[in-house]
Enzyme design. Structure first.
Site, PDB file in Angstrom:
ATOM      1  N   HIS A   1       0.867  -1.192   0.000  1.00 28.15           N
ATOM      2  CA  HIS A   1       0.000   0.000   0.000  1.00 28.15           C
ATOM      3  C   HIS A   1       0.898   1.236   0.000  1.00 28.15           C
ATOM      4  O   HIS A   1       1.178   1.801   1.059  1.00 28.15           O
ATOM      5  CB  HIS A   1      -0.896  -0.036   1.244  1.00 28.15           C
ATOM      6  CG  HIS A   1      -1.992   0.976   1.236  1.00 28.15           C
ATOM      7  ND1 HIS A   1      -3.212   0.766   1.828  1.00 28.15           N
ATOM      8  CD2 HIS A   1      -2.058   2.227   0.713  1.00 28.15           C
ATOM      9  CE1 HIS A   1      -3.979   1.834   1.674  1.00 28.15           C
ATOM     10  NE2 HIS A   1      -3.287   2.746   1.006  1.00 28.15           N
TER      11      HIS A   1
ATOM     12  N   GLU B   1      -2.641  -1.601  -3.181  1.00 29.23           N
ATOM     13  CA  GLU B   1      -3.726  -0.778  -2.650  1.00 29.23           C
ATOM     14  C   GLU B   1      -3.339   0.687  -2.735  1.00 29.23           C
ATOM     15  O   GLU B   1      -2.165   1.025  -2.558  1.00 29.23           O
ATOM     16  CB  GLU B   1      -3.946  -1.065  -1.159  1.00 29.23           C
ATOM     17  CG  GLU B   1      -4.256  -2.492  -0.813  1.00 29.23           C
ATOM     18  CD  GLU B   1      -4.274  -2.712   0.701  1.00 29.23           C
ATOM     19  OE1 GLU B   1      -4.758  -3.768   1.108  1.00 29.23           O
ATOM     20  OE2 GLU B   1      -3.790  -1.849   1.467  1.00 29.23           O
TER      21      GLU B   1
ATOM     22  N   THR C   1      -3.846   5.156   8.721  1.00 35.38           N
ATOM     23  CA  THR C   1      -4.210   3.909   8.039  1.00 35.38           C
ATOM     24  C   THR C   1      -5.603   4.114   7.454  1.00 35.38           C
ATOM     25  O   THR C   1      -6.284   5.079   7.816  1.00 35.38           O
ATOM     26  CB  THR C   1      -4.167   2.707   9.004  1.00 35.38           C
ATOM     27  OG1 THR C   1      -4.480   1.517   8.282  1.00 35.38           O
ATOM     28  CG2 THR C   1      -5.139   2.871  10.165  1.00 35.38           C
TER      29      THR C   1
ATOM     30  N   HIS D   1      -8.424  -5.519   7.145  1.00 38.22           N
ATOM     31  CA  HIS D   1      -8.159  -4.493   8.163  1.00 38.22           C
ATOM     32  C   HIS D   1      -8.456  -5.040   9.544  1.00 38.22           C
ATOM     33  O   HIS D   1      -9.580  -5.416   9.843  1.00 38.22           O
ATOM     34  CB  HIS D   1      -8.926  -3.184   7.946  1.00 38.22           C
ATOM     35  CG  HIS D   1      -8.044  -1.990   8.194  1.00 38.22           C
ATOM     36  ND1 HIS D   1      -7.651  -1.603   9.450  1.00 38.22           N
ATOM     37  CD2 HIS D   1      -7.428  -1.144   7.341  1.00 38.22           C
ATOM     38  CE1 HIS D   1      -6.847  -0.568   9.358  1.00 38.22           C
ATOM     39  NE2 HIS D   1      -6.679  -0.269   8.092  1.00 38.22           N
TER      40      HIS D   1
ATOM     41  N   GLY E   1      -1.872  -7.404   7.448  1.00 34.85           N
ATOM     42  CA  GLY E   1      -0.528  -6.878   7.669  1.00 34.85           C
ATOM     43  C   GLY E   1      -0.179  -6.783   9.135  1.00 34.85           C
ATOM     44  O   GLY E   1       0.553  -7.603   9.679  1.00 34.85           O
TER      45      GLY E   1
HETATM   46  N1  PXP Z   1      -6.955  -3.467   3.446  1.00 36.16           N
HETATM   47  C1  PXP Z   1      -6.706  -2.163   3.281  1.00 36.16           C
HETATM   48  C2  PXP Z   1      -7.452  -1.425   2.229  1.00 36.16           C
HETATM   49  C3  PXP Z   1      -5.735  -1.501   4.058  1.00 36.16           C
HETATM   50  O1  PXP Z   1      -5.500  -0.195   3.877  1.00 36.16           O
HETATM   51  C4  PXP Z   1      -5.018  -2.234   5.015  1.00 36.16           C
HETATM   52  C5  PXP Z   1      -3.958  -1.570   5.833  1.00 36.16           C
HETATM   53  O2  PXP Z   1      -2.965  -1.054   4.991  1.00 36.16           O
HETATM   54  C6  PXP Z   1      -5.315  -3.622   5.161  1.00 36.16           C
HETATM   55  C7  PXP Z   1      -6.299  -4.200   4.373  1.00 36.16           C
HETATM   56  C8  PXP Z   1      -4.595  -4.473   6.158  1.00 36.16           C
HETATM   57  O3  PXP Z   1      -4.916  -4.068   7.457  1.00 36.16           O
HETATM   58  P1  PXP Z   1      -4.065  -4.609   8.683  1.00 36.16           P
HETATM   59  O4  PXP Z   1      -2.689  -4.041   8.549  1.00 36.16           O
HETATM   60  O5  PXP Z   1      -4.806  -4.095   9.876  1.00 36.16           O
HETATM   61  O6  PXP Z   1      -4.073  -6.113   8.603  1.00 36.16           O
END
Ligand code: PXP
Length: 245
Positions: A44, A71, A102, A192, A215
């Site tokens: 991202h 992303e 974020t 997320h 992540g």
């Molecule tokens: N999906 C999107 C669109 C995100 O912006 C993020 C964080 O960069 C994630 C998934 C992953 O989230 P996490 O880091 O909390 O697992």
């Protein structure tokens, strides 16, 4: 149908950037995540390049043997250029502001329909699968279908926040959103704040889930369990989903 685990490696770049050099090496980590069982790699890039850099994305692309998911906000011209240049498996469109800590909300697919339709067309014409980040709201998911996107990614922060208190209540809106996506012919991703505790229940109860991108929690778990073990643990949480279905 198995749910793919895409590992978001932004946090690895954040750690590297904190010291300037090339340790940890994000390219090596991308290679190793795949070797350890990840079904995809997610990055991202943000305009300030505070974690993954645009140059990293270009360097990582050729070593991806699984699925590559980028992303970001297509309002940044540099982001659009990068994605069209790199041609990942999937682009996930996220409406975050440049300095945002974020992602914290999905698109308003009703208000932004024409814009999203034009961007989905740009990427789909380049052979890139498009996913649109949305809140788990029925009319928002339904309207996403009018943009021509291939998939939606459900923003799971709200589910994760309420999971420990009342998981049945926490997941209810996501089940409806998933059913809405299926009824409109949309594929389904989620992400997320998913973690080792809340992932299995989510995967068990969300019909048609195709991919999760994770992540923060996964990389934090890797400090204790190691990257290989951790990826296998998350895979098991998803496989528990398949055997429970
Ligand atoms: N999906 C999107 C669109 C995100 O912006 C993020 C964080 O960069 C994630 C998934 C992953 O989230 P996490 O880091 O909390 O697992």
């Amino acid at each position: 149908m198995s749910v793919k685990l895409s590992v978001n490696i932004n946090k690895i770049a954040t750690l590297r950037n904190s010291r300037g050099g090339n340790n940890p090496n994000v390219l090596q980590v991308a290679v190793d995540c795949q070797r350890f069982g990840a079904d995809g790699i997610t990055v991202h890039p943000r305009p300030d390049e505070r974690h993954i850099r645009y140059a990293d994305v270009r360097d990582i692309a050729p070593i991806i043997t699984t699925e590559f998911n980028i992303e970001g906000n297509p309002r940044e011209d540099k982001f659009v250029e990068l994605v069209l240049d790199v041609k990942p498996t999937q682009v996930t469109l996220v409406p975050d502001d440049p300095g945002q800590l974020t992602s914290n909300h999905g698109w308003d697919t009703i208000k932004e329909k024409n814009y999203l339709r034009s961007m989905a067309e740009v990427f789909r014409n380049a052979g890139i699968r498009v996913s649109i980040f949305t809140d788990p709201v029925e009319r928002i998911v339904a309207a996403a279908a009018d943009t021509g996107t291939d998939r939606v990614e459900l923003y799971t922060e709200d589910y994760a926040r309420h999971y420990a208190q009342d998981r049945e209540h926490a997941i209810a809106a996501y089940v409806v959103a998933a059913q809405t996506a299926a009824a409109h012919g949309l594929g389904l991703n989620a992400g997320h704040d998913l973690d080792r505790d809340n992932l299995g229940y989510f995967a068990t109860h969300i019909p048609g889930l195709q991919e999760v991108s994770i992540g923060h929690a996964l990389i934090a778990d890797a400090l204790y369990y190691g990257l290989e073990n951790t990826i296998q643990m998350y895979r098991r949480a998803l496989h528990q989903f398949m055997s429970n279905r």
